[in-house]
Design an enzyme around this catalytic site. Structure first.
Site, PDB file in Angstrom:
ATOM      1  N   GLU A  24       4.378  13.271  -4.356  1.00 30.92           N
ATOM      2  CA  GLU A  24       3.614  13.248  -3.109  1.00 30.92           C
ATOM      3  C   GLU A  24       4.328  14.112  -2.074  1.00 30.92           C
ATOM      4  OE1 GLU A  24       3.682   9.597  -0.753  1.00 30.92           O
ATOM      5  OE2 GLU A  24       1.522   9.803  -0.508  1.00 30.92           O
ATOM      6  N   GLU A  55       0.884  -1.172   0.000  1.00 27.90           N
ATOM      7  CA  GLU A  55       0.000   0.000   0.000  1.00 27.90           C
ATOM      8  C   GLU A  55       0.915   1.214   0.000  1.00 27.90           C
ATOM      9  OE1 GLU A  55      -3.225  -0.141  -0.080  1.00 27.90           O
ATOM     10  OE2 GLU A  55      -3.559  -2.244   0.382  1.00 27.90           O
ATOM     11  N   CYS A  75      -2.346   9.096   2.813  1.00 29.25           N
ATOM     12  CA  CYS A  75      -1.942   8.546   1.514  1.00 29.25           C
ATOM     13  C   CYS A  75      -2.954   8.907   0.429  1.00 29.25           C
ATOM     14  CB  CYS A  75      -1.774   7.045   1.617  1.00 29.25           C
ATOM     15  SG  CYS A  75      -3.192   6.252   2.362  1.00 29.25           S
TER      16      CYS A  75
HETATM   17  P1  NAD Z   1       8.325   4.894   4.624  1.00 27.38           P
HETATM   18  O1  NAD Z   1       8.223   4.071   3.410  1.00 27.38           O
HETATM   19  O2  NAD Z   1       9.542   5.703   4.849  1.00 27.38           O
HETATM   20  O3  NAD Z   1       8.189   3.970   5.920  1.00 27.38           O
HETATM   21  C1  NAD Z   1       7.118   3.087   6.098  1.00 27.38           C
HETATM   22  C2  NAD Z   1       7.560   1.954   6.991  1.00 27.38           C
HETATM   23  O4  NAD Z   1       8.590   1.221   6.343  1.00 27.38           O
HETATM   24  C3  NAD Z   1       8.150   2.399   8.328  1.00 27.38           C
HETATM   25  O5  NAD Z   1       7.808   1.473   9.326  1.00 27.38           O
HETATM   26  C4  NAD Z   1       9.634   2.342   8.045  1.00 27.38           C
HETATM   27  O6  NAD Z   1      10.410   2.196   9.211  1.00 27.38           O
HETATM   28  C5  NAD Z   1       9.721   1.128   7.154  1.00 27.38           C
HETATM   29  N1  NAD Z   1      10.913   1.060   6.296  1.00 27.38           N
HETATM   30  C6  NAD Z   1      11.653   2.080   5.787  1.00 27.38           C
HETATM   31  N2  NAD Z   1      12.682   1.591   5.058  1.00 27.38           N
HETATM   32  C7  NAD Z   1      12.585   0.242   5.101  1.00 27.38           C
HETATM   33  C8  NAD Z   1      13.335  -0.823   4.541  1.00 27.38           C
HETATM   34  N3  NAD Z   1      14.419  -0.607   3.805  1.00 27.38           N
HETATM   35  N4  NAD Z   1      12.930  -2.090   4.779  1.00 27.38           N
HETATM   36  C9  NAD Z   1      11.825  -2.338   5.519  1.00 27.38           C
HETATM   37  N5  NAD Z   1      11.090  -1.374   6.081  1.00 27.38           N
HETATM   38  C10 NAD Z   1      11.456  -0.099   5.875  1.00 27.38           C
HETATM   39  O7  NAD Z   1       7.018   5.768   4.665  1.00 27.38           O
HETATM   40  P2  NAD Z   1       6.597   6.880   5.736  1.00 27.38           P
HETATM   41  O8  NAD Z   1       7.365   8.108   5.430  1.00 27.38           O
HETATM   42  O9  NAD Z   1       6.649   6.307   7.113  1.00 27.38           O
HETATM   43  O10 NAD Z   1       5.051   7.045   5.375  1.00 27.38           O
HETATM   44  C11 NAD Z   1       4.626   7.844   4.376  1.00 27.38           C
HETATM   45  C12 NAD Z   1       4.332   7.050   3.123  1.00 27.38           C
HETATM   46  O11 NAD Z   1       3.382   6.024   3.378  1.00 27.38           O
HETATM   47  C13 NAD Z   1       3.695   7.915   2.064  1.00 27.38           C
HETATM   48  O12 NAD Z   1       4.270   7.652   0.818  1.00 27.38           O
HETATM   49  C14 NAD Z   1       2.239   7.472   2.073  1.00 27.38           C
HETATM   50  O13 NAD Z   1       1.544   7.708   0.883  1.00 27.38           O
HETATM   51  C15 NAD Z   1       2.352   6.042   2.382  1.00 27.38           C
HETATM   52  N6  NAD Z   1       1.082   5.539   2.908  1.00 27.38           N
HETATM   53  C16 NAD Z   1       0.318   4.720   2.112  1.00 27.38           C
HETATM   54  C17 NAD Z   1      -0.910   4.250   2.556  1.00 27.38           C
HETATM   55  C18 NAD Z   1      -1.761   3.350   1.711  1.00 27.38           C
HETATM   56  O14 NAD Z   1      -2.674   2.707   2.240  1.00 27.38           O
HETATM   57  N7  NAD Z   1      -1.527   3.250   0.417  1.00 27.38           N
HETATM   58  C19 NAD Z   1      -1.361   4.614   3.828  1.00 27.38           C
HETATM   59  C20 NAD Z   1      -0.566   5.458   4.605  1.00 27.38           C
HETATM   60  C21 NAD Z   1       0.663   5.901   4.124  1.00 27.38           C
END
Ligand code: NAD
Length: 475
Positions: free
Chosen positions: A379, A246, A280
């Site tokens: 975004e 997601e 998101c």
């Molecule tokens: P992010 O991708 O930086 O982090 C998300 C999660 O992934 C965190 O728990 C983070 O610690 C983990 N993570 C980061 N690098 C990783 C790696 N190399 N391996 C495994 N895990 C890792 O995102 P964010 O900044 O926390 O959140 C914002 C993003 O999330 C935005 O792009 C938003 O659109 C998206 N989002 C999507 C939805 C949806 O349902 N489509 C919902 C909410 C947020």
């Protein structure tokens, strides 16, 4: 509340401890244990052991459902306290945190109801056979969630996974682990066996990556950025894990000239400013039909100017603090890029403080935005709206689909035929017509294109956590 790691039903110290900051006050909020590779390994092994254990495998589906209902009740009993923790950790207004907790409660109840209704089929094959399918849990699930809806998005993954009979290692975002830890505490209190739900805060590139690579994890359920999602998909190939993603969005909210304009402007406002735009599905591209453009922009700008950032605990606050200083800086850099590219700032645009503190950003509206500008294509994940103009339905659809993302879209029109026609033409996982930003555990949610694949919520999500086994019996 507990601030160590929940592994195999016990609270264990992490590799080290780190500090959380309240983004609205800049005060230290808590010190939390952080998982390193060894703790991730221990959590995965605990989840595996629970999955293979007789008491989990032989637990009846109805009893699993009852445990989910019990967990929902416990969340509900402590909902005020949990909402306050979420607000302190994330910076969102308290009334939004209360909605989040209520949705998490509903999600556990919804999937509690599904636990004993997952069935296979009997198949009308040719020949003298009795052939049927079994729907079995996929195994150990690594759930990785972001900081914008910490409890709620954890519930979207943990509830269907447990309902299907999987066990879970939940890695919350490094910035916002508190409500996930509370969820773990309540799962134990509800009577889930040790290891059914493990909670391991830690940084993505270390703790998250270790979970993605671990050979004893069967599936990664990820919500987060597109960039990290792409990395996870590549990395998961090594152990051929099942993956659902997601990811990000840049959702179009389309106002046609025949819409109820007052409702459309309210919808445009809440579509981008709810959750400080850290949503998101935020309607971050507002597409307005030319003939009503001036009216819409002027009303929207007036409303945005009145939406001042405030103390998240004040019941009148509708715009809270950005989750972190780093995210605030990112949002401000996008605002600078918008101005530089020639978009016209009609509201907001600046950082703000409340009582002299905090990482706030004003409700910001850019008019005259164009594809090719960073504020239109990328975004931002903050309270920044880009307004574009179109002439006619065809151009509106074309502009709406001109994005790498496809998470959600809004359509505002009184013409019922147009509403359905445009809903069909938009490439997005959710389309709201004359409304925006509504969710329900029964309604699947997820993306097209670079917004990912797989669906959270609804009966669709259960497919993510089950395998289908076909059994042939020669008669
Ligand atoms: P992010 O991708 O930086 O982090 C998300 C999660 O992934 C965190 O728990 C983070 O610690 C983990 N993570 C980061 N690098 C990783 C790696 N190399 N391996 C495994 N895990 C890792 O995102 P964010 O900044 O926390 O959140 C914002 C993003 O999330 C935005 O792009 C938003 O659109 C998206 N989002 C999507 C939805 C949806 O349902 N489509 C919902 C909410 C947020």
């Amino acid at each position: 509340m507990r601030t160590d790691l929940l592994i195999g039903g016990e609270w264990r110290a992490g590799a080290r401890r780190y500090c959380l900051t309240n983004p609205a006050t800049e005060e230290t909020l808590a010190e939390v244990g952080e998982a390193g590779e060894a703790e991730i390994d221990a959590a995965v092994r605990a989840a595996r052991a629970c999955f293979e254990a007789k008491e989990w495998r032989e637990l009846s589906a109805r009893r699993r459902g009852a445990l989910l209902f019990r967990l929902a009740d416990l969340l509900e009993e402590r909902s005020q306290e949990i909402a306050e923790v979420e607000t302190r950790n994330n910076g969102k207004p308290l009334f939004e945190s209360k909605i989040d907790v209520a949705m998490a409660v509903e999600t556990f109840r919804y999937y509690g109801g599904w636990a004993d209704k997952l069935t296979g089929d009997t198949l009308p094959v040719s020949g003298n056979f009795f052939t049927y399918t079994l729907r079995e849990p996929v195994g150990v699930v690594g759930a990785i969630v972001p900081w914008n809806f910490p409890l709620n998005l954890a519930a979207w993954k943990v509830a269907p996974a447990l309902a299907a009979g999987c066990t879970v290692v939940l890695k919350p975002a490094h910035e916002t682990p508190l409500t996930a830890l509370l969820l773990g505490e309540l799962a134990l209190a509800a009577g889930f066996p040790a290891g059914a739900l493990n909670v391991v805060p830690g940084p993505g590139p270390t703790a998250g990556a270790a979970l993605v690579r671990h050979p004893l994890v069967d599936k990664i359920a990820f919500t987060g950025s597109t960039e990290v999602g792409q990395w996870i998909m590549r990395e998961a190939a090594g152990t051929l894990k099942r993956v659902t993603l997601e990811l990000g969005g840049k959702s179009p909210n389309i106002i046609f000239a025949d819409a109820d304009l007052a409702a459309a402007v309210r919808g445009a406002q809440s579509g981008i400013f709810y959750g400080k735009g850290e949503v998101c599905a935020a309607g971050s591209r507002l597409l307005v039909e030319q003939s009503v453009h001036d009216q819409v922009v002027s009303e929207l700008a007036q409303r945005a100017k009145k939406l001042v950032p405030g103390d998240p605990f004040d019941k009148n606050t509708r715009l809270g603090a950005i989750v972190s200083k780093q995210q605030q800086e990112k949002v401000l850099s996008y605002i600078a890029a918008g101005e530089q590219a020639g978009a016209r700032l009609v509201a907001g645009g600046k950082a703000a403080k409340v009582n002299g503190k905090g990482y706030f950003v004003e409700a910001t509206v850019f008019d005259g935005a164009q594809p090719g500008m960073k504020i239109v294509d990328e975004e931002i994940f903050g309270p920044v709206l880009s307004v574009l103009t179109f002439a006619g339905e065809e151009e509106g659809i074309e502009l709406a689909n001109r994005s790498m993302y496809g998470l959600a879209a809004g359509i505002w029109t009184k013409d019922v035929q147009r509403a359905h026609r445009v809903a069909r033409a938009i490439k997005a996982g959710t389309v709201w017509v004359n409304t925006y930003n509504f969710y329900d555990p029964a309604a699947p949610f997820g993306g097209y294109k670079f917004s990912g694949f797989g669906r959270d919520l609804g009966k669709e999500a259960l497919k993510n956590y089950t395998e289908v086994k076909t059994v042939w019996v020669g008669l």
